[in-house]
Design an enzyme around this catalytic site. Structure first.
Site, PDB file in Angstrom:
ATOM      1  N   GLU A 182      -2.023   0.205   5.279  1.00 24.13           N
ATOM      2  CA  GLU A 182      -1.498  -0.680   4.229  1.00 24.13           C
ATOM      3  C   GLU A 182      -1.339   0.081   2.906  1.00 24.13           C
ATOM      4  O   GLU A 182      -1.732  -0.408   1.844  1.00 24.13           O
ATOM      5  CB  GLU A 182      -2.412  -1.890   4.052  1.00 24.13           C
ATOM      6  N   GLU A 262      -1.608  -6.741  12.570  1.00 28.92           N
ATOM      7  CA  GLU A 262      -2.785  -7.529  12.202  1.00 28.92           C
ATOM      8  C   GLU A 262      -2.382  -8.997  12.131  1.00 28.92           C
ATOM      9  O   GLU A 262      -1.925  -9.472  11.092  1.00 28.92           O
ATOM     10  CB  GLU A 262      -3.391  -7.083  10.867  1.00 28.92           C
TER      11      GLU A 262
END
Length: 603
Positions: A182, A262
């Site tokens: 991320e 995710e």
């Protein structure tokens, strides 16, 4: 002379098995928007598990529960600070035995999506970065700062050589590797840092491994977190529009597989705040929407675990928020590893999307055999059941062309699938060709069933399988991957299976009680086509009501439990009814009609 010829064929088959080996590959098919595993379309349904949050003695239990929930992969972070607590001091033993954990996952039939950072977030102490980095007060973390890169380089020089032999393409179970984590959510947006990581991962792991990034849905996150040469994936929970979320990924990856790295089954907890939860229904509904789009998904978390000791992290968002010791995460498996109602809801959803080809690694009795031309059952030392023959269409077919088995070359029935879609059958003495079309590189599967070796009459040398070459138009098909199968391995009371009718080879399951008795009975399958039936793991045999005359199978009373639920599994090879169900009768139907009492079991 005939006997000598038979022996010669078997010897040639043995020789071929010794000199050929299965081709292992995992890559991205940009034309068909999917992953390819060993040349065939592949989708993973994965769950996150953190070995560093679970005692070693529980690793197998947790992984086995994930496997039995219908997952074919696990996603695993590697926290740098857990393995290098002091500069140059590396710890990979006991609860830090990363290699042992990866090998255990492989033993249980689980693929691995590895996330080695160097930054992992994970609500873990400093996101996995060692706190001793801050001994240099001017260091700039997660950038191309030379002090930071020097430390990263030393760490990856230790870690990545442990990973390389465990890559799927090298015989292991790691199918892809994430670079950073991320990164688009970090302020730096340092592309030189990402380029350095890309080059380092490639230098250690090679050019063939799939490297990817994961970021949120904001444009700024994807812009700063993605880099050419790293496949861009996204992460999001069930509280967004699933279709629009994947449209964000398409802005940066117009072609290739859809991937949610995710999918949030719950959320983390902070001290002083209420426990975070997400309902079973919301999580299951979102998961089903993802799977219906054909996307790959990793559920974060599948089991959370515990932040033992001082390993919890903290968030900073309008103030400092330390994370609780429990990392339960409202996951499908609780902090203690117990199945929750959320797990069962997820299993039901996964079960709606699993066909025989989806569990091919489970029912294969060996790695696939690569052969230029088809091999018989006997050459592969398989006497009964099924073998899958797989190849790729050699050219694009816009108008239907005959796929044919000259000289009665299918012994005995072949179920034809293109990219997993059922197209029809070839049958010995009855149907030796069907029309197909498709793009070059499309996966062509033939699931061949042995219907029984000849026991009386001529031609006792009754070889099974594809006994001659198949032709597509005027082209002889070659370059086969051949999978010996034991379909009985799919008959597990905890393996999730569909509950809605479909076409092509598919497993179905149900349970029933007998009202306290276990007497002889007969099972009838109205609306079904052809396949096998198991009760409590025992293979009752074939059913084929569309061919007849037999319409029931005998169920001996001792095979049934009078006190506990009984499990029934049906392998339908062609087409199941829209509402799959079976009937239990008190007398047989051996000529298609009878009057009897019955009990209905819905699957």
């Amino acid at each position: 002379m005939g006997l000598r010829l038979c022996v010669l064929v078997l010897l040639l088959g043995d020789l071929q098995l010794q000199v050929t080996s299965a081709i292992r590959s995992f890559n991205i098919d940009y034309e068909n928007n999917c992953f390819l595993k060993d040349g065939a379309p592949f989708r993973y349904i994965s769950g996150s598990i953190h070995y560093f949050r679970i005692p070693t003695v529980y690793w197998k239990d947790r992984l086995l529960k994930m496997y039995m929930s219908g997952l074919n992969a696990v996603e695993v972070y590697v926290p740098w600070n857990y393995h290098e607590p002091l500069p140059g001091v590396y710890m990979f033993a006991e609860n830090r035995d990363l290699e042992g954990f990866l090998d255990l996952a492989a033993e249980l039939g689980l693929l691995v999506i590895l996330r080695p950072g160097p930054y992992i977030c994970a609500e873990w102490e400093m996101g996995g970065l060692p706190a001793w980095l801050l001994a240099q007060p001017n260091i700039v973390l997660r950038t191309s700062d030379l002090d930071f890169l020097q430390a990263v380089s030393k760490w990856l020089n230790v870690l990545l050589p442990k990973i390389k032999p465990r890559l799927y393409i090298n015989g292991g179970n790691i199918i892809s590797v994430q670079v950073e984590n991320e990164y688009g959510s970090y302020y730096a947006c340092d592309y030189d840092y990402l380029r350095y990581l890309r080059a380092t991962f490639r230098s250690y792991l090679g050019e063939e491994v799939v490297l990817f990034t994961t970021d949120g849905l904001k444009e700024s996150e994807l812009q700063c977190g993605s880099l050419q040469g790293l496949y861009a994936t996204v992460d999001f929970g069930p509280d967004v529009n699933i279709t629009k979320a994947f449209e964000r990924q398409r802005l940066y990856e117009p072609k290739g597989p859809l991937v949610n790295s995710e999918y949030y089954t719950g959320w983390l907890d902070y001290w002083g705040h209420p426990h975070s939860t997400r309902t079973d229904e919301v999580v299951a509904k979102g998961l089903q929407a993802i799977l219906e789009l054909g996307a790959n998904v990793n559920m974060y978390m599948f089991q959370g675990g515990t932040n033992f000791g001082y390993w919890n992290g903290a968030d900073y968002n309008r103030g400092y928020k330390p994370i609780t010791t429990s990392y339960d995460y409202d996951s499908p498996l609780s902090e203690a590893g117990d199945p929750t109602t959320k797990l069962y809801a997820i299993r039901t959803v996964i079960g709606k999307c699993i066909a025989l080809l989806d569990i091919l690694p489970i029912i294969s009795t060996s790695p696939p055999i690569h052969s230029s031309f088809p091999l018989t059952f006997e050459a592969l030392k398989q006497a009964q059941g099924f073998i899958l023959y797989r190849t790729l269409l050699p050219y694009t077919i816009l108008e239907p062309v005959l796929l044919s088995a000259p000289e009665n070359g299918v012994h005995d029935i072949a179920y034809i699938l293109l990219n997993g879609e059922y197209k029809g059958t070839l049958e010995r003495d009855k149907m030796n060709a069907i029309n197909i079309s498709g793009q070059a590189g499309t996966t062509l599967d033939l699931l061949v069933e042995n219907m029984g070796h000849i026991n009386f009459g001529s031609n006792h040398s009754d070889f099974k399988g594809l006994i001659h070459n198949l032709t597509l138009g005027y082209t002889i098909l070659s370059n086969w991957l051949i999978y010996p199968l034991d379909v009985d391995l799919a008959v597990s009371p905890t393996w999730p299976l569909p509950n809605k009718g479909s076409t092509g080879p598919m497993f179905y399951r149900g349970t029933f009680t007998t009202g306290g008795i276990n007497q002889d009975s007969y099972i009838k399958l109205p609306g079904w086509s052809k396949g096998q039936v198991w009760i409590n793991g025992f293979n009752l045999g074939r059913f084929w009501p569309v061919r007849g005359p037999q319409h029931t199978l005998f169920v001996p009373g001792p095979f049934l439990s009078a006190s506990a639920p009984n499990n029934i599994t049906v392998l339908e090879l062609q087409a199941a009814p829209e509402q799959p169900h079976v009937l239990f009768l008190d007398r047989p139907l051996l000529n298609g009609t009878s009057s009897s009492t019955h009990k209905v079991v819905e699957l």
